[in-house]
Each structure stands twice: as structure tokens, then as C-alpha cells.
Motif scaffolding. Structure first.
Motif, PDB file in Angstrom:
ATOM      1  N   ASN A   1       0.843  -1.203   0.000  1.00 42.02           N
ATOM      2  CA  ASN A   1       0.000   0.000   0.000  1.00 42.02           C
ATOM      3  C   ASN A   1       0.877   1.251   0.000  1.00 42.02           C
ATOM      4  O   ASN A   1       0.779   2.105   0.887  1.00 42.02           O
ATOM      5  CB  ASN A   1      -0.918   0.002   1.228  1.00 42.02           C
TER       6      ASN A   1
ATOM      7  N   THR B   1       0.872   3.954  -1.723  1.00 42.98           N
ATOM      8  CA  THR B   1       0.254   5.264  -1.930  1.00 42.98           C
ATOM      9  C   THR B   1      -0.473   5.782  -0.691  1.00 42.98           C
ATOM     10  O   THR B   1      -0.756   6.980  -0.591  1.00 42.98           O
ATOM     11  CB  THR B   1      -0.736   5.228  -3.114  1.00 42.98           C
ATOM     12  N   THR B   2      -0.768   4.899   0.247  1.00 49.89           N
ATOM     13  CA  THR B   2      -1.475   5.329   1.464  1.00 49.89           C
ATOM     14  C   THR B   2      -0.586   5.228   2.708  1.00 49.89           C
ATOM     15  O   THR B   2      -1.061   5.457   3.823  1.00 49.89           O
ATOM     16  CB  THR B   2      -2.748   4.487   1.692  1.00 49.89           C
ATOM     17  N   THR B   3       0.678   4.885   2.502  1.00 47.01           N
ATOM     18  CA  THR B   3       1.637   4.809   3.604  1.00 47.01           C
ATOM     19  C   THR B   3       2.923   5.525   3.186  1.00 47.01           C
ATOM     20  O   THR B   3       3.053   5.984   2.043  1.00 47.01           O
ATOM     21  CB  THR B   3       1.982   3.347   3.962  1.00 47.01           C
ATOM     22  N   GLN B   4       3.850   5.604   4.086  1.00 45.53           N
ATOM     23  CA  GLN B   4       5.148   6.240   3.805  1.00 45.53           C
ATOM     24  C   GLN B   4       6.177   5.190   3.369  1.00 45.53           C
ATOM     25  O   GLN B   4       7.351   5.268   3.734  1.00 45.53           O
ATOM     26  CB  GLN B   4       5.633   6.993   5.057  1.00 45.53           C
TER      27      GLN B   4
ATOM     28  N   ARG C   1      -6.019  -3.364   6.961  1.00 46.43           N
ATOM     29  CA  ARG C   1      -6.515  -2.158   6.285  1.00 46.43           C
ATOM     30  C   ARG C   1      -7.706  -1.564   7.038  1.00 46.43           C
ATOM     31  O   ARG C   1      -7.793  -0.349   7.218  1.00 46.43           O
ATOM     32  CB  ARG C   1      -6.899  -2.489   4.840  1.00 46.43           C
TER      33      ARG C   1
ATOM     34  N   HIS D   1       1.247   2.879  11.554  1.00 45.81           N
ATOM     35  CA  HIS D   1       1.097   4.294  11.913  1.00 45.81           C
ATOM     36  C   HIS D   1       2.383   4.852  12.513  1.00 45.81           C
ATOM     37  O   HIS D   1       2.787   5.989  12.200  1.00 45.81           O
ATOM     38  CB  HIS D   1      -0.057   4.464  12.901  1.00 45.81           C
TER      39      HIS D   1
ATOM     40  N   ASN E   1       4.880   5.276   9.695  1.00 48.08           N
ATOM     41  CA  ASN E   1       4.523   6.443   8.881  1.00 48.08           C
ATOM     42  C   ASN E   1       5.017   7.728   9.545  1.00 48.08           C
ATOM     43  O   ASN E   1       5.619   8.593   8.896  1.00 48.08           O
ATOM     44  CB  ASN E   1       2.998   6.516   8.710  1.00 48.08           C
TER      45      ASN E   1
END
Length: 336
Positions: free
Chosen positions: A39, A41-44, A267, A327, A330
Motif C-alpha cells: 500500500n 500510496t497510502t503509507t510512507q 486495512r 502508523h 509512517n
């Protein structure tokens, strides 16, 4: 920084793996990195890859290093209790290898959601036998075994009878001081085990996170991830007993067989956490969210060994543990 590096070296002195849960800690971290890879695009994830490259590591090697550091926290040789009479200081009970207390350092790995603020001023305290609302044979055995024993505070501090003093490590002056983040202590809190208000695990995580931000060392970041103990219900209901060891063993045994790390569940779990603000360095609100979740959802595993009961709980707490690490990763990647 010398103090941090010295403690890192001390942490790695103990190389024997005693607890199955250490492997679960490692798997959770590796699965968090895998989630980020799937993922990006939704994480660093891209920043995490850059961080790996900057440390001359592949992303898989970084995941393994971070996971191993999370595993290693249970091996820290940083907490010694001393006999009230003899003054002899040891880091584990003789009977601990057969129970859930292998080293006394594990007493820093709780956040008691059955109680409110503690005597240090933390919003939730850590392990404190005197304040337990659920307990069992291991808790009582430890309190009996250690009755009157005191936390090692180095040479010239508390002693046994006739000034007997076999100090091994200044636990109060180093470990407790490190985990005293934004709180207050005095040594009289730690001169009798059965009344000791241990600092909670979110302070442990905060100390190592601040250390990571100062140094950028991946091992220090990995230490932070041992805070996934907050998704283990026994660590938020706060007991060393009540199926503590058998539940952790069950999780390890069924981690793959029951697909406990299902990334679709991760997710969904991601959305239940409030991300840490980019300009904040305090990760404890996120950690406390994880603790509140396991306390609310996982109490049944303290009293039931039924496979279905355990599976229902594990399908919630393991994905949330993985999500919590995502989290944290990120935030770490945009804050270092």
C-alpha cells in the motif's frame, strides 16, 4: 547518546530466547512493513525504502532488523530486584522460566486500563500488584516471592540487613529514570515490590522513540515496536496470570494457520487509529488507543481457552497491532 548506546549494548547481552511472544512481536513488525509495501500510496513506504537505503539495507533486511529489535526488548538486562534481607540483586525469579515472568524487565510492559491515573501522574499506570483488579497465581507467587524486596538503585543506595549490598545495575537511576517521561518518581515508591507502581509501556515506547529521533538508528525504532504488547489483553487488564502464557503460545501457534495477519483486516484496523500529528513527537496517544482497544475487546481470553473465543479476539488484536506499527512507521519516516 553514549548512555543510549550503552543501554543498547546491555539490552543485547541476553541472547537466549525464552518467550514465544518474542517471535510474535517480530512477525507483527515484518507484517507491518509488508502492508506498507502493498500500500505504497497510502503509507510512507517510499520514505521507508529511502531510509533502508540510507542504512545500506534492503527493505526486507530493515524489516527483519526492526522486528528483531522489538523481539529483543524482552531480553533487556536492565531491571534487578534485591533481597530485603540479603541485598542480593537478580534479574529474574528462579521459577520464572516456567511462567510468564522470565525477566523482571517485563514489569515495564503493561498499561493498566482497569485503573485511572497513577502516582507518577501518568493517565494510565503500569503494573502495580497493590492496584490490580484481576490477578492470578503468578501475580500472587511473585508478590510472595518478592515481598519487601527493593528495586536496585546502585551502590550506596538501599541495602539489605547489615548494609548487605550486591547491586548489579542502577535500575532506578537508569531504567526507571528513562521511562519516567513527563512524570515524577521518588525512590520510596520502589522499596517494596508489592507496592511498586511501575511506569507504563507507553512511556517505554516514548523514550525509545525520542532516542530514535535523536539518532536515526533503526534498532532504537525497533525497540519502540515492543509496545504492541498493548494489543495483548493481559497487558491492559494487567496480570501475569489468567492464561497469560497459554494465550500468547496459542497466538504464536496459530498465527499463520488462522491467517491472523490478514492484510484486509489490517486495512480496516488502520482507520480505527487517529494518526499522530506530523509536528508532534508524542506517540503515546496512539499507543493508548491500541491499549484501549485490547482492553475493550479482549477480556474473554483471560478466562477462556476455547479456540473460537481466542480466534475471535486474535482476529481483532493482531491486525490492530500491525496497524499500530504502520502508523508509527509512517510518523517516524516524516519526523526524522
Amino acid at each position: 547518546m553514549k548512555k543510549i548506546l550503552a543501554l543498547c549494548s546491555l539490552a543485547l547481552m541476553g541472547s537466549n530466547a525464552y518467550a514465544f511472544s518474542q517471535e510474535t512481536h517480530k512477525r507483527i513488525v515484518i507484517d507491518a512493513v509488508n502492508y506498507m509495501a502493498q500500500n505504497p500510496t497510502t503509507t510512507q513506504y517510499n520514505k521507508l525504502k529511502q531510509y533502508a537505503n540510507a542504512n545500506n539495507l534492503t527493505i526486507n533486511a530493515l524489516a527483519n532488523l526492526l522486528g528483531q529489535a522489538a523481539y529483543d526488548v524482552d531480553d533487556f538486562e536492565d531491571t534487578f530486584f534485591c533481597g530485603a534481607i540479603t541485598g542480593d540483586c537478580v534479574q529474574a525469579p528462579l521459577w520464572g522460566a516456567a511462567q510468564s515472568i522470565v525477566k523482571y524487565t517485563s514489569y515495564w510492559h503493561f498499561q493498566n486500563h482497569t485503573q485511572g491515573a497513577d502516582s507518577h501522574g501518568n493517565d494510565f499506570g503500569g503494573y502495580n500488584y497493590e492496584k490490580l483488579t484481576v490477578w492470578g497465581n503468578v501475580d500472587s507467587l511473585a508478590a510472595t516471592w518478592l515481598k519487601g524486596d527493593y528495586l536496585d538503585d546502585g551502590a550506596g543506595g538501599e541495602t539489605g540487613w547489615f548494609r548487605a549490598d550486591d547491586t548489579q545495575y542502577n535500575t532506578y537511576g537508569v531504567t526507571e529514570a528513562n521511562y519516567r517521561v513527563d512524570s515524577h518518581s521518588n525512590y520510596s515508591m520502589y522499596d517494596d515490590f508489592e507496592e511498586m507502581p511501575f511506569q507504563p509501556i507507553d512511556n517505554l515506547g516514548q523514550y525509545w522513540y525520542q532516542s530514535f529521533l535523536q539518532s536515526g538508528q533503526p534498532q532504537l525504532l525497533g525497540f519502540v515496536f515492543h509496545t504492541t504488547d498493548l494489543l495483548q489483553p493481559h497487558h491492559t487488564w494487567t496480570t501475569s496470570a489468567l492464561n497469560h502464557s497459554s494465550w500468547e503460545s496459542w497466538v504464536k501457534d496459530y498465527y499463520d494457520q488462522e491467517d491472523l495477519n490478514n492484510l484486509q483486516l489490517v486495512r480496516s484496523a488502520m482507520a480505527t487509529f487517529t494518526p499522530i500529528a506530523k509536528n508532534s513527537q508524542d506517540i503515546r496517544p496512539l499507543l493508548t488507543q491500541g491499549g484501549a482497544f485490547s482492553y475493550a475487546q479482549g477480556g474473554i481470553v483471560l478466562n477462556s481457552q476455547d479456540h473460537y473465543d481466542r480466534l475471535t479476539t486474535a482476529k481483532q488484536v493482531i491486525p490492530h497491532a500491525i496497524a499500530m506499527v504502520v502508523h508509527l512507521l509512517n510518523h517516524a519516516m516524516v519526523s526524522r
